[in-house]
Enzyme design. Structure first.
Site, PDB file in Angstrom:
ATOM      1  N   ILE A  17       9.611  10.171  -7.347  1.00 32.62           N
ATOM      2  CA  ILE A  17      10.904  10.727  -6.941  1.00 32.62           C
ATOM      3  C   ILE A  17      12.054   9.836  -7.408  1.00 32.62           C
ATOM      4  O   ILE A  17      13.090  10.322  -7.881  1.00 32.62           O
ATOM      5  CB  ILE A  17      10.927  10.912  -5.403  1.00 32.62           C
ATOM      6  CG1 ILE A  17       9.907  11.994  -4.982  1.00 32.62           C
ATOM      7  CG2 ILE A  17      12.325  11.263  -4.902  1.00 32.62           C
ATOM      8  CD1 ILE A  17       9.610  12.025  -3.484  1.00 32.62           C
ATOM      9  N   ASP A  65      11.671  -6.670  -4.595  1.00 36.46           N
ATOM     10  CA  ASP A  65      10.690  -6.351  -3.553  1.00 36.46           C
ATOM     11  C   ASP A  65      11.456  -5.975  -2.284  1.00 36.46           C
ATOM     12  O   ASP A  65      12.188  -6.805  -1.730  1.00 36.46           O
ATOM     13  CB  ASP A  65       9.791  -7.575  -3.299  1.00 36.46           C
ATOM     14  CG  ASP A  65       8.713  -7.297  -2.255  1.00 36.46           C
ATOM     15  OD1 ASP A  65       8.781  -6.252  -1.564  1.00 36.46           O
ATOM     16  OD2 ASP A  65       7.794  -8.129  -2.144  1.00 36.46           O
ATOM     17  N   ARG A 126      22.170  -1.075   4.302  1.00 30.65           N
ATOM     18  CA  ARG A 126      23.158  -2.013   4.871  1.00 30.65           C
ATOM     19  C   ARG A 126      23.942  -2.718   3.756  1.00 30.65           C
ATOM     20  O   ARG A 126      25.173  -2.824   3.808  1.00 30.65           O
ATOM     21  CB  ARG A 126      22.449  -3.048   5.753  1.00 30.65           C
ATOM     22  CG  ARG A 126      23.413  -4.002   6.428  1.00 30.65           C
ATOM     23  CD  ARG A 126      22.699  -5.059   7.222  1.00 30.65           C
ATOM     24  NE  ARG A 126      21.942  -5.992   6.378  1.00 30.65           N
ATOM     25  CZ  ARG A 126      21.531  -7.189   6.756  1.00 30.65           C
ATOM     26  NH1 ARG A 126      21.772  -7.621   7.977  1.00 30.65           N
ATOM     27  NH2 ARG A 126      20.846  -7.976   5.933  1.00 30.65           N
ATOM     28  N   TYR A 169       3.248   5.137   9.110  1.00 30.56           N
ATOM     29  CA  TYR A 169       4.031   5.909   8.131  1.00 30.56           C
ATOM     30  C   TYR A 169       4.935   6.917   8.845  1.00 30.56           C
ATOM     31  O   TYR A 169       6.135   6.991   8.576  1.00 30.56           O
ATOM     32  CB  TYR A 169       3.093   6.632   7.155  1.00 30.56           C
ATOM     33  CG  TYR A 169       3.810   7.332   6.022  1.00 30.56           C
ATOM     34  CD1 TYR A 169       4.132   6.647   4.849  1.00 30.56           C
ATOM     35  CD2 TYR A 169       4.192   8.670   6.115  1.00 30.56           C
ATOM     36  CE1 TYR A 169       4.805   7.284   3.805  1.00 30.56           C
ATOM     37  CE2 TYR A 169       4.864   9.314   5.078  1.00 30.56           C
ATOM     38  CZ  TYR A 169       5.159   8.609   3.929  1.00 30.56           C
ATOM     39  OH  TYR A 169       5.840   9.237   2.905  1.00 30.56           O
ATOM     40  N   LYS A 173       9.110   6.844   8.988  1.00 33.43           N
ATOM     41  CA  LYS A 173       9.930   7.927   8.445  1.00 33.43           C
ATOM     42  C   LYS A 173      10.828   8.543   9.522  1.00 33.43           C
ATOM     43  O   LYS A 173      11.973   8.911   9.255  1.00 33.43           O
ATOM     44  CB  LYS A 173       9.044   8.983   7.788  1.00 33.43           C
ATOM     45  CG  LYS A 173       8.307   8.481   6.545  1.00 33.43           C
ATOM     46  CD  LYS A 173       9.270   7.978   5.484  1.00 33.43           C
ATOM     47  CE  LYS A 173       8.604   7.624   4.172  1.00 33.43           C
ATOM     48  NZ  LYS A 173       9.531   7.152   3.140  1.00 33.43           N
ATOM     49  N   THR A 204       3.471  13.240  -7.060  1.00 31.56           N
ATOM     50  CA  THR A 204       3.793  11.907  -7.599  1.00 31.56           C
ATOM     51  C   THR A 204       2.523  11.054  -7.490  1.00 31.56           C
ATOM     52  O   THR A 204       1.570  11.448  -6.812  1.00 31.56           O
ATOM     53  CB  THR A 204       4.906  11.218  -6.779  1.00 31.56           C
ATOM     54  OG1 THR A 204       4.347  10.828  -5.513  1.00 31.56           O
ATOM     55  CG2 THR A 204       6.104  12.121  -6.553  1.00 31.56           C
TER      56      THR A 204
HETATM   57  N1  LIG Z   1       5.115  12.093  -2.754  1.00 31.84           N
HETATM   58  C1  LIG Z   1       5.215  12.666  -1.557  1.00 31.84           C
HETATM   59  O1  LIG Z   1       4.506  13.627  -1.246  1.00 31.84           O
HETATM   60  C2  LIG Z   1       6.215  12.152  -0.571  1.00 31.84           C
HETATM   61  C3  LIG Z   1       6.424  12.916   0.594  1.00 31.84           C
HETATM   62  C4  LIG Z   1       7.344  12.479   1.517  1.00 31.84           C
HETATM   63  C5  LIG Z   1       8.039  11.311   1.303  1.00 31.84           C
HETATM   64  N2  LIG Z   1       7.815  10.585   0.167  1.00 31.84           N
HETATM   65  C6  LIG Z   1       8.585   9.363   0.005  1.00 31.84           C
HETATM   66  O2  LIG Z   1       9.266   9.379  -1.222  1.00 31.84           O
HETATM   67  C7  LIG Z   1       9.515   8.051  -1.659  1.00 31.84           C
HETATM   68  C8  LIG Z   1       9.085   7.931  -3.115  1.00 31.84           C
HETATM   69  O3  LIG Z   1       7.669   8.139  -3.172  1.00 31.84           O
HETATM   70  P1  LIG Z   1       6.962   8.788  -4.437  1.00 31.84           P
HETATM   71  O4  LIG Z   1       6.232   9.960  -3.968  1.00 31.84           O
HETATM   72  O5  LIG Z   1       7.913   8.909  -5.562  1.00 31.84           O
HETATM   73  O6  LIG Z   1       5.869   7.673  -4.705  1.00 31.84           O
HETATM   74  P2  LIG Z   1       5.617   6.701  -5.938  1.00 31.84           P
HETATM   75  O7  LIG Z   1       4.455   5.871  -5.541  1.00 31.84           O
HETATM   76  O8  LIG Z   1       5.574   7.487  -7.188  1.00 31.84           O
HETATM   77  O9  LIG Z   1       6.951   5.806  -5.958  1.00 31.84           O
HETATM   78  C9  LIG Z   1       7.200   4.822  -5.009  1.00 31.84           C
HETATM   79  C10 LIG Z   1       7.880   3.666  -5.707  1.00 31.84           C
HETATM   80  O10 LIG Z   1       8.200   2.672  -4.720  1.00 31.84           O
HETATM   81  C11 LIG Z   1       7.913   1.417  -5.308  1.00 31.84           C
HETATM   82  N3  LIG Z   1       7.646   0.394  -4.303  1.00 31.84           N
HETATM   83  C12 LIG Z   1       6.584   0.302  -3.462  1.00 31.84           C
HETATM   84  N4  LIG Z   1       6.658  -0.836  -2.743  1.00 31.84           N
HETATM   85  C13 LIG Z   1       7.790  -1.464  -3.136  1.00 31.84           C
HETATM   86  C14 LIG Z   1       8.415  -2.683  -2.757  1.00 31.84           C
HETATM   87  N5  LIG Z   1       7.865  -3.508  -1.858  1.00 31.84           N
HETATM   88  N6  LIG Z   1       9.570  -3.018  -3.348  1.00 31.84           N
HETATM   89  C15 LIG Z   1      10.139  -2.208  -4.293  1.00 31.84           C
HETATM   90  N7  LIG Z   1       9.588  -1.062  -4.694  1.00 31.84           N
HETATM   91  C16 LIG Z   1       8.434  -0.685  -4.121  1.00 31.84           C
HETATM   92  C17 LIG Z   1       6.668   1.649  -6.156  1.00 31.84           C
HETATM   93  O11 LIG Z   1       6.478   0.617  -7.112  1.00 31.84           O
HETATM   94  C18 LIG Z   1       6.978   3.007  -6.750  1.00 31.84           C
HETATM   95  O12 LIG Z   1       7.627   2.900  -7.991  1.00 31.84           O
HETATM   96  C19 LIG Z   1       8.732   7.154  -0.704  1.00 31.84           C
HETATM   97  O13 LIG Z   1       9.622   6.642   0.264  1.00 31.84           O
HETATM   98  C20 LIG Z   1       7.748   8.102  -0.046  1.00 31.84           C
HETATM   99  O14 LIG Z   1       7.350   7.674   1.247  1.00 31.84           O
HETATM  100  C21 LIG Z   1       6.927  10.991  -0.763  1.00 31.84           C
END
Ligand SMILES: NC(=O)c1ccc[n+]([C@@H]2O[C@H](COP(=O)([O-])OP(=O)(O)OC[C@H]3O[C@@H](n4cnc5c(N)ncnc54)[C@H](O)[C@@H]3O)[C@@H](O)[C@H]2O)c1
Length: 264
Positions: A17, A65, A126, A169, A173, A204
């Protein structure tokens, strides 16, 4: 005229995303974009895709991070130093965590998910708010009054409803949704908008492969009336709308992008 004459900052931009949101800002005419993630190789790949859709773009790539307060503060300061302001911030970095009931979850596992998905989003929003407070609004697409900045925090449908074996989780959220509302109340008078997006099951890396979540994901997809995964682009589109001046009266909202999962 672009809807995005200002500066964008996206966390979690190396994948999914966050990557789709970064590319969308570039595609929609935003010319100054800061992207961050813990995964530097993925970030460079995202920057390459952004340049493919926009030749005039200035990209600041930062390895950060989201568990580290100092790094997050530095991330926003570096964006300020390079671009002079931050107008649109999308806090996307997140992890799924392990699939356990509370009695099987260690405090370390709980902290890991909470620190990235909730505390990290709070720390980044923040830092972004602190900068937005110092800047004047940009002109808007149709002359309506603009805001000093717009923040979008990525929560989840699992912040609204819950599922089995994901207490950390779901709670993180829900906390993001609640924090977003609280900040929206606090910073309305300073003319900053803060909203969140609650994705359903999105295609993703987080939902691909053989994770402990696979069975739960298939069940969730079957429950959602639209009966499919969403695309990262469909979530990015909601993020860009909420950042844009077209959303000038949208404040503290939790926009669900889930194919109808929570209504069923
Ligand atoms: N994919 C889904 O179905 C879904 C559903 C609801 C919410 N989300 C939320 O959407 C957001 C993006 O998730 P996504 O689906 O694109 O997953 P993704 O795994 O493709 O992307 C997540 C990104 O966060 C980065 N990340 C993880 N830990 C980190 C840290 N400590 N510091 C910096 N970066 C860090 C990862 O390296 C990765 O690039 C997340 O917050 C996830 O909880 C995703």
């Amino acid at each position: 005229m672009t809807l995005f004459p200002g500066v964008a900052l996206i966390t979690g931009a190396a994948s999914g995303i966050g990557r789709a949101t970064s590319i969308s800002f570039a595609l929609e005419g935003c010319r100054q974009i800061a992207i961050s993630d813990i995964n530097l190789n993925g970030l460079h790949e995202t920057a390459k895709y952004m340049k493919e859709v926009s030749s005039e773009i200035d990209i600041l790539v930062q390895q950060v991070d989201m568990q580290e307060e100092v790094q997050i503060e530095y991330m926003v300061q570096a964006a300020m130093k390079r671009f002079g302001r931050v107008d649109y911030a999308v806090n996307c970095a997140g992890v799924g965590g392990t699939r356990e009931r509370s009695t099987d979850l260690t405090a370390k596992q709980f902290d890991f998910v909470t620190n990235i998905n909730y505390r990290g989003v709070w720390l980044s929003s923040r830092a972004e708010l602190a900068q937005m407070l110092k800047q004047e609004p940009l002109p808007t697409h149709d002359g309506r009054p603009g805001s000093r900045g717009a923040i979008v925090n990525i929560a989840s449908q699992l912040g609204i409803v819950s599922t089995y074996s994901a207490p950390a989780y779901c709670a993180a959220k829900a906390a993001v949704i609640s924090m977003t509302r609280s900040d929206a109340i606090d910073y309305s008078k300073e003319n900053i908008r803060i909203n969140c997006v609650c994705p359903g099951i999105i295609d993703t890396p987080m939902t691909q492969g053989d994770s402990g979540f696979t069975k739960a994901l298939e069940t969730s997809i079957a429950i959602a009336p639209m009966n499919r995964r969403g695309t990262p682009q469909e979530v990015a589109d909601a993020c860009l709308f909420l950042c844009s001046s077209k959303a000038s009266f949208v404040q503290g909202h939790a926009m669900v992008v889930d194919g109808g999962y929570i209504i069923n």
